[in-house]
Design an enzyme around this catalytic site. Sequence first.
Site, short mmCIF file in Angstrom:
data_model
loop_
_atom_site.label_atom_id
_atom_site.label_comp_id
_atom_site.label_asym_id
_atom_site.label_seq_id
_atom_site.Cartn_x
_atom_site.Cartn_y
_atom_site.Cartn_z
N HIS A 1 0.61 -1.29 0.06
CA HIS A 1 0.09 0.19 0.05
C HIS A 1 0.84 1.16 0.03
O HIS A 1 1.81 1.40 0.61
CB HIS A 1 -1.04 -0.13 1.15
CG HIS A 1 -2.04 1.13 1.20
ND1 HIS A 1 -3.06 1.25 2.02
CD2 HIS A 1 -2.21 1.98 0.29
CE1 HIS A 1 -3.92 2.26 1.89
NE2 HIS A 1 -3.45 2.70 0.74
N LEU A 2 0.87 2.03 -1.08
CA LEU A 2 1.82 2.93 -1.13
C LEU A 2 2.12 4.15 0.03
O LEU A 2 1.41 4.59 0.44
CB LEU A 2 1.16 4.15 -2.44
CG LEU A 2 2.16 5.24 -2.77
CD1 LEU A 2 3.61 4.47 -3.36
CD2 LEU A 2 1.57 6.07 -4.01
N HIS A 3 3.34 3.99 0.48
CA HIS A 3 3.79 4.87 1.42
C HIS A 3 5.24 5.07 1.43
O HIS A 3 6.11 4.44 0.92
CB HIS A 3 3.64 4.27 2.96
CG HIS A 3 4.38 2.77 3.17
ND1 HIS A 3 3.89 1.52 2.36
CD2 HIS A 3 5.36 2.77 3.77
CE1 HIS A 3 4.81 0.68 2.76
NE2 HIS A 3 5.54 1.06 3.70
N PHE A 4 5.65 6.08 2.04
CA PHE A 4 7.04 6.62 2.32
C PHE A 4 7.32 6.51 3.80
O PHE A 4 6.31 6.68 4.77
CB PHE A 4 7.10 7.87 1.78
CG PHE A 4 7.11 8.33 0.09
CD1 PHE A 4 8.21 8.06 -0.67
CD2 PHE A 4 5.55 8.41 -0.36
CE1 PHE A 4 7.91 8.17 -1.90
CE2 PHE A 4 5.56 8.51 -1.83
CZ PHE A 4 6.70 8.29 -2.53
#
Length: 434
Positions: A228-231
């Site tokens: 799940h897109l994250h930085f």
Amino acid sequence: MLKIKRVPTVVSNYQKDEASDESVGCGRNCLGACCINGARLPLYACKKLDKSGAGEKPVAFLESLVLGEWEDRFQRGLFRYDVTACETKVIPGKYGFVAQLNEGRHLKKRPTEFRVDKVLQSFDGNKFNFTKVGQEELLFQFEAGEDSEVQFFPCMPLDAENSPSVVAINVSPIEYGHVLLIPRVLDCLPQRIDHKSLLLALHMAAEAANPYFRLGYNSLGAFATINHLHFQAYYLAMPFPLEKAPSKKMVTTASGVKISELLSYPVRSLLFEGGSSMQDLSDTVSDACVCLQNNNIPFNILIADCGRQIFLMPQCYAEKQALGEVSPEVLETQVNPAVWEISGHMVLKRKEDYEGASEENAWRLLAEASLSEERFKEVNALIFEAIGCSYQGEELEGTVIGQDNPSGSVNQKSNRTHGGPITNGTASECLVLQ
């Protein structure tokens, strides 16, 4: 079928086994449709930045907000351990690798199958994702504003129709202030770089206005543990060894983005900086990342110097691990070289490794993740083609470190070229159990 048993990083208190019974209802105050109605969070809209690193230095309000909210969650007991109690030291040597003993970070196991051989994978709502975190783990909403001034709203509704980007705590922190930036969280984007999301991360780095605040990104196959897109981001009040490495200019794009190759560092990497605007810098790196993703090449990103520098590190550790080509001594450390480790912040899980930490050992571990010289050239060619450039540079920049290769690992030629698209065969069926 080759399998790797890997201990995952737990980033949320609601990250749990997929087999858990949820038939009784949510009751977790999460971000799902069951709970989001009426949810509110502070909203921070950063000011519009026209130039890459130019203009007035932003007010340090974002830093105060991040650390104030993070400290509040710390006092409320939302973290799995007290990261401030973890031992940390600078390893003697020319590079200044930082070692931390963090024995509590890998104690919670979540055994799910996670493919190591595919950088691009579809989002799976049945597995843990950030819509399942409790709202108490969220700190604030963050967006790139269109005004020339910062705007802050202490209590704004979470607009499910216009998926907000949010900042949340990492409940298994590496350092003080360790947070997650989750772009458009309700859109349920898989872990892959897109132009809009990377630009948002650069805005956050610029707005923080603190060179000790960096953002990092791990692709799938390069030790991202959640699709799940994250930085990630945190404060470390010293330079990373990666940031101090000398570099050789390779090319400057038409928009003024300079691309350099790092020298005398255990993981072969590229440095992007400059450009006529932050958008130009972000777009160039995004194009490079999309190229790597489409060619199934795992990579890590470090955003440094308040968003003015972006390090891109293609790697092949997981592939070598699946093929049994990582040295047993390195495997015994249980350290997975993700963005922070490759940048030089070694998070060690065993006291014996911490007490015996040396520059040679750090170099040996990180060199296992590096592409071979031949493969690195091939990957660079793919990147330059994607961004419409060709190799030209011969300039040497940075501070040359006298000891080029403590272990002799990175410059040794390998019989196998790692880091390319994995074709049909044994390796294509590798899974990571995490």
